[in-house]
Structure formats: structure tokens, C-alpha cells
Enzyme design. Structure first.
Site: not given
Length: 973
Positions: A20, A50, A222, A242-243, A882, A930, A933, A939
Site C-alpha cells: 500500500c 499505490r 492495495f 504496508n506489506g 535473461e 534471481q 527457478k 529452487q
């Protein structure tokens, strides 16, 4: 509208989070003006981006403002006399019916009067519903205010809290939909299901020139995957947030476990008036507000915020020693409320702001020369001429900011925390009374078991040669949890013809949307492996006896370390988890034993299945036993008096340890796996010293848990314990409700009786030998894999020969020959088809197709280019992945072939990202996490890539199967 904690179909409101806009504007010299209110509302309007916005462009997710009680304004706008400032409180509340003049008014008044308060009168808050969407106006509650005179202002917060709690309980019994946005003698909250620019137009009070305040806190909501509502808007009663709190389920469980003690400490003889600290039907933000509000009845809110959301101290040597001591001391008493968070809190005398240990929610502030402060999740929310700026700053990870209106200044993080840390002799207590049991130097003791006993137990707990050679050995040799490939192709546990361990019915959740995972290696400073054994002290009565607990450097132990703990000052009880009758009765029996043991002051309960060494029987699923005892002790109000250790032969993988910790274990001893490591060394399948190899295995399990929980954005093992960050797949609602209370589940399944049957069948050896195993790779006599020699042969030949009939044969093999995948159980509903002319043509539909993000280094440049060209031809978008693209591909050749990927991916620190590359993008995709995946250095929780290629009969040389074991996530990216 569904309330939080409710389910309908696949929707579960517990999945709701929000990210938010947040901010405050205040004059630190206590000057009250309407201009502060106006500028705070303008700040809110500028935070509109926001907030969530509906498709109609009018409906928001929620917005609100907290101000001082406007004493002079209310004196002019109520039809009864008000006492002088500070001698009365204002309650702002929502109901589904008007209270003044109703049957409820007398009861409301009575609850106030019982607490020594006098109701002066009620007021309907003037609103203009033309400012909001029609469907929102239809849901708008009655918005009212109650004014109460304070006869004693010494403990007014506690008095108002008790009155409000009793009124809320009354409302529940009367099925009256009641929600207090605020009840205070200093602050009042105006909020609702609104967009940021609607609150001023809806609430007429806020437009009046006599409505003055020295502060204004605003919030634009939000929410992700959520339904907005009037009461979910912020600010809450004490804070705005917020969070997300990733560990909210565990925090709620632990708060419920300790609440009787805390309530009695604060309220004494009035303890029965408060039934719970947190409203578990609230959003995570509301629950944080509940906890902070309650703790603030016994301490200053800034100190309470430090306890709940501590900065990282374990690996952060930069902190003042007293501050480190403060945080370490309170780690004995409370787990962190962990997640990407920025909160701001206000009690009228102080405004505070705090970021979590990762600092993933921004906070910036400006102090002016005339002593105003602007704080927000972004800059530019209030216009401040540069000539008037005295200081600009930002709230760094784990830091605390406090505006003290009595001192007329901002108290900086280090000064503030030093003040709080020096209130009690934390450092002295730690140096004198901390139990320093040096478990790290206690070596694993080789067993005296004969091979027959070891083999018998390995068969009963269904160890396989495959697990020993390709999981345990790999884990020890490489000193990390083996990483698994994508492609879950064995049936999920509930549909598998093979009898599965209960661990495989649980899938680790992972961070999504606005909640990035943590890089547990590069961001180690924010992590902590600490765990504690022993009864927890009273959070509200800090003294040296709190430190009687034993601090564990990591949650996975050896039997020798457990023996040392048993020989320490803690009183330990072993509860055998071996049974022969029915499982449900056996669980009730160990539950009774656990309750009695805690009542007899046992500070550690060891759930122990080593009885199988000496006698026959079945080991209870350890996860079921741990969760059952954990939940039972919480319900009995005994959980904080003891800790739980799982001494388990079944446990051998990181996922198993993660599950046990997630469902309440304080520590885990995987004794049979450790003895299997010993066996592998003796058989020279592992090289080196037995003790060192077992220690490597034990340490790596703990590190694996850190990595798994980091994928959910969780930093500390203490927060992860009991947090239930799992989804159950294939367990009945009755099992979940009784033994895994609060766990999310979308697919019901087996009962406790069926778990019993499967557990006994699994523990009945089918052979006199250790099974080969076929979880990780296909075997002819093993369990079914969707990708097997037949299916691979059909797919390869269909593609090579462009043979559609072969492809249909492949489809039949994968989709119709079996009924043990979820998709096999789904059917299309029989409905009247719509006219084909009403359907969008395929040529239009394919323009919304995207390919997966695969770099040319992962699939070959030829395949990468072909995908791009094909997607461009149909009007869809290919994703570069990437690593960039050859600039020659940006040029359309004479034949009109466009070989450039429409979506260009950007990842941190990656090569190939140039201005030319970005300029040729139709869409730019930023990769936040990063290595998230499989195969890229990280992982997804519950998925592994095994470092081998299985030879598959009938397949092309070099092509093989890499299949993850069945506990791995069914999610895919």
C-alpha cells in the site's frame, strides 16, 4: 462479502495480502491547523497510484486518515456538552444498524459504565454518498461516534480497551456487525472502502475549517487476491501497515498460546473480560494492530514494535552491545513477526515508523526548518520548498523512527533504541544467567546397532537404495540439499498407488506477487537459525529467569546433543509414538500424556519412535504427532510451558525437517538418517570420518531449511516454527481441522482411518531387502512416471516425423491411460455450447500467447530464434529470458522474418542488457528474485534438481528423465 478466514470453493481469504501507500504529516511543536489535515489528505490523494482501483475507475481498495481528536470542532457539532480536552474519548464505529435509540444502546452504555466511563451521547457522522460508487454506497455501514467521559485518566487506555472488548463480544452474540475504527481520547480514524480522493468528499467533517490537528496519518490500500471492505481499510486503531506478515499463522498460534498469561498480567481480576488478544478473522495487518495495541497497554508502543519486528542482530556486529543484548534477550520470549513490512503507529503523543529486517518496504522523510515532518512510502507527497528543508532521510532495514511531541523532535534510531535497551540490565543478565551449553562441540557417537537392526528399521521406514545413493550421499558430498528438476510426473500422494509418507501430502508455499523471496546466501545477515528449548517466560515481566531456556544454534540435533540437553537443568520427558491399535486412539493417548507431562513441569517433550528398536509396532507419522501435540497444548493453554523435539526415524530430507518445524517442533533429531550416514561411511560409499559426515548432514539439513523458508520471504527459524507455511493436498477437512488446524487446503482427501491404513501398509516390509526405489527416476518395476520410455518414444517420433497420429497416441498415453493425476479427475460440465460466431477467432486469441522465459543458453540459439520468429508470425510474444540477444536479430530481413523476442527480460547483474536490447522490446520484464527457478542456483521450495541423467530404454541417446520426488511442489513457473 466474505470475511477474512472464510472459504468458498477454491477461494480462501487467508491468501490475501496488501502492499500500500503510507505516510504521515505532523507539526512537532504541537501546532494544530486545518492545513495539516488538508495536506495529509493531499498526501493521500498523491498516493492514489499505490491503491487498488476497480475496473470502473471509481472503486478503490480502501483509504483512511488518522488525526487528533478535533476537540474544538466536536464541541461545536454535537448536541450535548463535552468536557474539556483530554477528559473524554471518542469512539468511531461501523454497524449494520443504528445504535442510538436501538435495543443495543442500553447495553453499550452499560459496558462503558461498568468500566467507570459515562456515555455523553452518540453522533451520526455526516457523509455524502454521491462521492463513492453506487455499489460501494449500498454496502456502507452506519457510521457513528460515541462520546464517553473519563472519570479516571490514569489507566484510560486499559479502561477503554476493556469496554470495547466487552461491547465487541456482546455484538458477536447479538449477530450485530460491529467494528470500532478507533476508541481513544487522543486520536480518531476516518476510513472506508474508498479511493484516496474520495475520503475527503465522503466525510464532511474533514472539510470544516475548525477541524484541526497537529498530525495526519494516511493510508491507501492495495490488496492482492482480496476483496476490499469498509473495515479492512487503514489506518487501524494504532497502526497502519504496508506489506505482509508471512508468518502470521504461527504468530497468531503463539500469541494464542501465551495470551492467558499476558491478559492476566495486565488485567488481573478483570482477565475474564478479555477472551483473546487478536481477532483471527482479521487481515494480517489488523492482527498486527491487535498485538501491538495490546502490548502497548503495558509498554511504550515503540518498545512493543521492537519486540514484534526486531532488526537482525545475530550476524550484525555493528549494533551497540546493549541493543544486541536487548534483541537477544527478547528472542527468548517472542518470535519475530516476519515479512516485508513497514508500519507506522500513533497514540497521539508519539508517531513511530519501523521497517522490517529486509527493508523491502520503502520509507522516506523530510524535516523542515519550522519543525514539520513528512514521512511516506515515496517522495513528493507534500510540497516542501528546498529552502525550508532542514533534513532528508530514509528508514533503512530494521530501523525505527519516532516523533515525540513532548520533546518536539524526531528521536533517531540509535538514540531511541539505546534508551530502550538501557531500561533494564539485559547485557548483565545475559552474561550472568544465559545457559551456555556447548552443543556445537559434542560429536556424534557411533551406534552399537547391528546391521540386522539397522536394516529392519530402514525397511520399516521405507528407506531405498535410491535415497541413500542419490539423496543422502549427494547431500553430504556436496554439502547442500540436492536441487531437483521441474517436471513433477509421479502421481501426488493422495492418488499414488504407492503408500506415501504423510510429509508428501504437504506442499511448501512460496513468495508471490509483492513479496519477494530472500537470497539466503547473499543476505545471510538477516537470517537466523536460532531455536530455543524450555518453557517460555512472561513477556510482560522480564527478569533473569527468562534465560533458563537453552539456545540452539540450529534446529537439527544429534542423539548425543539431545543426551547433553537431557543431562542439563531442563526436565525432559520422552513420549513414545509407537502404536499397535488404531491411530486415532493412540493420538489421544499421547495427547493425554503430553498434557500430564507439562502439568508435571516437563520443559521438553521428546516425541520418540526409537521404541521400534526393541519391540514391534508402527511408528506414528511424526508430522501428525508433532502437529497434534502442538495444537492440543495451544488449546489447553500449556504450549509456552514446554518445547517439542521430534526424535524421528522417518525424517531424512530437508522437506521433512521443514514440515516438522512448520507445524510446531522446536528441534528435530533424524536419528535413523544419521545412522544411515554412519553405515554409508562404514561401507565406503562415503569417505571421511563418521562424526564429520554426520555433522555435515545435520548442518546441511538446517541450511536447507533456511533456504526453503527464504523462498517464502521468511528470515528466522523462530518465525518459521509453527507458521504452517504449507498447503495440504489430499487430506480430509476433518483431519485438517483436528490435527493441522488452520492449514490451507483446496483438495480434500483421506481420513484419519485411511492415514492409519496407509501408514501401517507402508511400514510393513514387502521384501527382505532394501528396495531399489523409483521416485527420482523411472524403473520398470517401480512406480508410475508420466514420462516413461513409452511416452517419450511416442513424443519423439511424433515430432520427428510430424506424425499427428503418433502425437494422439502420446496424448492418450499421458492423459487417458491413467487416473492418478488431478487432471484425470476433471471433466467439462455439460452445457449448451455457445454459437461459434460469438467466439473470438483463433487468429485473435493467439495474439495474447506468450512463450516461457528461456535464454538461448538454455535451449540453443536456433530454438530460441525459431520460437521468436513463430510468435511474431502469429502476433504473440516470445520471451528472451535473461542474457540478451544477438543484435542481428533485431533487424527484419528482406523476407519479413522478425526474429527478435518481443519481451526482453532484465535480471540483476546479467550480461546482454544494453540500451539497444531494451529499445527493441515491446515489453520489459524485470526478474526480481534471481535464482528462484530450479537449475539456476536456486529452487522453488519442495523442488529438486538431481545431478544425473537416467538412461531410459527406448529413448534417444543423451535424452533421459529427471523426475523430482513426490513431496515436491505441484506449482510450476
Amino acid at each position: 462479502m466474505l470475511e477474512y478466514g472464510k472459504k468458498i470453493g477454491l477461494y480462501d481469504s487467508r491468501e490475501e495480502h496488501d502492499a500500500c501507500g503510507i505516510g504521515f504529516y505532523a507539526n512537532m511543536d504541537n501546532k494544530r491547523t486545518h492545513d495539516i489535515v488538508e495536506k495529509s489528505l493531499e498526501m493521500l490523494r498523491r498516493l492514489d497510484h499505490r491503491g487498488g482501483i476497480g475496473a470502473d475507475g471509481v472503486t478503490g481498495d480502501g483509504a483512511g486518515i488518522m488525526t487528533e481528536v478535533p476537540y474544538s470542532y466536536f464541541a461545536q457539532h454535537v448536541d450535548f456538552e463535552l468536557p474539556e480536552e483530554g477528559q473524554y474519548a471518542v469512539g468511531m464505529f461501523f454497524t449494520n444498524e443504528k445504535i442510538a435509540g436501538s435495543k443495543h444502546e442500553a447495553q453499550f452504555n452499560n459496558y462503558f459504565e461498568v468500566e467507570g466511563l459515562t456515555v455523553l451521547g452518540y453522533r451520526d457522522v455526516p457523509v455524502d454518498t454521491h462521492a463513492i460508487a453506487a455499489h460501494v454506497a449500498e454496502t456502507m455501514p452506519y457510521i457513528q461516534q460515541v462520546f464517553v467521559a473519563l472519570n479516571d485518566v490514569s489507566l484510560i487506555e486499559r479502561t477503554l480497551f476493556l469496554a470495547r472488548k466487552q461491547i465487541e463480544y456482546y455484538a458477536q452474540k447479538q449477530q450485530l456487525d460491529l467494528y470500532f475504527t478507533s476508541l481513544s481520547h487522543r486520536t480518531v480514524v476516518y476510513k472506508g472502502w474508498l479511493r484516496s480522493d474520495q475520503i475527503k468528499a465522503l466525510y464532511q467533517d474533514l472539510n470544516h475549517a475548525d477541524y484541526v490537528s497537529k498530525l495526519g496519518l494516511v493510508h491507501s490500500r492495495f490488496s492482492t487476491n482480496t476483496f476490499p471492505s469498509w473495515k479492512r481499510a487503514h489506518p487501524n486503531r494504532l497502526l497502519m501497515h504496508n506489506g505482509e506478515i508471512n508468518t502470521i499463522k504461527g504468530n497468531v498460534n503463539w500469541m494464542r498460546a501465551r495470551q492467558n498469561q499476558l491478559i492476566e498480567t495486565i488485567f488481573g481480576d478483570d482477565k475474564d473480560k478479555v477472551k483473546e488478544i487478536v481477532d483471527e478473522d482479521g487481515s494480517d495487518s489488523a492482527i498486527v494492530d491487535n498485538a501491538l495495541e495490546f502490548l502497548s497497554l503495558a509498554m511504550e508502543p515503540e518498545r512493543a514494535a521492537m519486540l514484534m519486528i526486531p532488526e537482525p542482530w545475530l550476524y550484525n556486529k555493528a549494533n551497540d552491545t546493549n541493543i544486541r543484548a536487548f534483541y537477544e534477550y527478547y528472542s527468548y520470549l517472542m518470535e519475530p513477526w516476519d515479512g516485508p513490512t513497514m508500519i507506522s503507529f500513533c497514540n497521539g503523543d508519539k508517531i513511530g515508523a519501523l521497517t522490517d529486517r529486509n527493508g523491502l518496504r520503502p520509507g522516506r522523510y523530510t524535516i523542515t526548518k519550522d519543525n514539520y515532518i513528512v514521512f511516506s512510502s515515496e517522495v513528493g507527497v507534500v510540497d516542501v520548498p528546498e529552502s525550508q528543508v532542514a533534513f532528508k532521510g530514509q528508514l533503512n532495514p530494521g530501523k525505527l523512527l519516532l516523533v515525540d511531541f513532548n520533546e518536539h523532535k524526531v528521536i533517531e534510531n540509535n538514540e531511541l533504541k539505546a534508551r530502550i535497551a538501557n531500561e533494564l540490565p539485559y547485557e548483565s543478565w545475559l552474561s550472568q544467567f544465559k545457559v551456555n551449553l556447548d552443543l556445537e562441540h559434542i560429536k556424534y557417537q557411533p551406534s552399537n546397532w547391528d546391521n540386522a537392526t539397522l536394516t529392519r528399521l530402514q525397511k520399516q521406514f521405507v528407506y531405498t537404495k535410491e535415497e541413500m545413493d542419490k539423496y543422502l550421499t549427494e547431500l553430504v558430498e556436496n554439502k547442500k540439499d540436492p536441487i531437483g528438476a521441474m517436471g513433477y510426473d509421479v502421481p501426488i500422494a493422495v492418488l499414488n498407488e504407492k503408500d506415501e509418507t504423510l510429509f508428501n501430502y504437504f506442499k511448501q508455499l512460496f513468495a508471490q506477487v509483492t513479496n519477494p523471496p530472500i537470497d539466503a546466501y547473499r543476505e545471510k545477515i538477516v537470517t537466523s537459525e536460532l531455536s530455543y528449548l524450555g518453557g517460555e517466560g512472561n513477556l510482560l515481566q522480564p527478569n533473569e529467569t527468562v534465560l533458563k531456556r537453552i539456545q540452539l544454534q540450529r534446529p537439527v540435533l544429534t542423539e548425543a546433543q539431545l543426551t547433553a540437553i537431557e543431562q542439563s537443568h531442563l526436565d525432559v520427558a520422552h513420549i513414545a509414538t509407537i502404536y499397535n491399535g488404531d491411530l486415532e486412539t493412540a493420538l489421544e493417548q499421547i495427547g493425554d500424556k503430553a498434557i500430564q507431562a507439562v502439568k508435571n513441569n516437563k520443559e521438553v517433550l521428546v516425541l520418540d519412535d526409537r521404541g521400534l528398536v526393541e519391540r514391534s509396532g508402527y511408528a506414528m507419522p511424526m508430522l501428525l504427532a508433532v502437529s497434534h501435540i502442538h495444537q492440543l497444548l495451544i488449546r489447553e493453554g500449556l504450549r509456552m510451558k514446554t518445547s517439542i523435539v521430534a526424535l524421528s526415524g522417518e525424517t531424512r530430507e530437508v522437506h521433512h525437517v521443514a514440515c516438522l518445524l512448520g507445524y510446531g517442533a522446536n528441534a528435530v533429531v533424524p536419528y535413523l538418517a544419521q545412522r544411515t550416514i554412519e553405515q554409508l561411511v562404514n561401507q565406503q560409499r562415503l569417505v571421511g570420518d563418521i562424526s564429520e559426515n554426520v555433522q555435515t548432514y545435520t548442518d546441511t539439513l538446517s541450511e536447507g531449511v533456511i533456504k526453503v523458508m527464504a523462498k517464502m520471504g521468511i528470515s528466522t527459524v523462530q518465525s518459521y516454527q509453527g507458521a504452517q507455511i504449507f498447503e495440504a493436498v489430499g487430506l480430509s477437512d476433518a483431519v485438517i481441522d483436528k490435527y493441522f488446524t488452520g492449514t490451507q487446503t483446496k483438495l480434500s482427501g483421506i481420513s484419519i482411518e485411511m492415514i492409519d491404513q496407509e501408514n501401517k501398509a507402508r511400514q510393513t516390509p514387502k521384501s527382505e531387502y532394501i528396495e531399489s526405489g523409483s521416485t527420482f527416476q523411472w524403473r520398470q518395476q517401480g512406480q508410475y512416471h508420466a514420462f516413461n520410455p513409452t511416452s517419450i518414444h511416442l513424443l519423439q517420433h511424433a515430432c520427428r516425423l510430424n506424425d499427428y497420429e503418433k502425437f494422439k497416441a502420446f496424448s492418450h498415453e499421458v492423459n487417458h491411460k491413467r487416473t492418478d493425476h488431478i487432471r484425470h479427475l476433471m471433466e467439462f460440465k455439460k452445457q449448451t455450447p455457445i454459437d461459434i460466431n460469438e467466439v473470438e477467432p483463433a487468429s485473435e486469441i493467439v495474439q495474447r500467447f506468450n512463450t516461457g522465459a528461456m535464454s538461448y543458453g538454455s535451449i540453443s540459439e536456433e530454438a530460441h530464434q525459431t520460437l521468436a520468429e513463430a510468435m511474431n508470425q502469429i502476433g504473440g510474444k516470445s520471451n528472451s529470458g535473461e542474457g540478451g540477444e544477438n543484435p542481428q536479430r533485431f533487424i527484419v530481413d528482406e523476407a519479413g522474418h522478425n526474429r527478435s523476442s518481443a519481451i526482453k527480460q532484465v535480471a540483476s547483474g546479467r550480461f546482454g542488457v544494453t540500451s539497444d536490447y531494451l529499445q527493441h522490446a515491446k515489453e520489459i520484464q524485470i526478474k526480481v528474485a534471481q535464482g528462484a527457478k530450479p537449475g539456476e542456483g536456486g529452487q522453488l521450495p519442495g523442488t529438486k534438481v538431481y545431478p544425473w541423467i537416467a538412461e531410459v530404454r527406448g529413448s534417444t541417446p543423451g535424452i533421459g528423465l529427471i523426475s523430482p520426488p513426490p513431496h515436491h511442489d505441484i506449482y510450476s513457473i
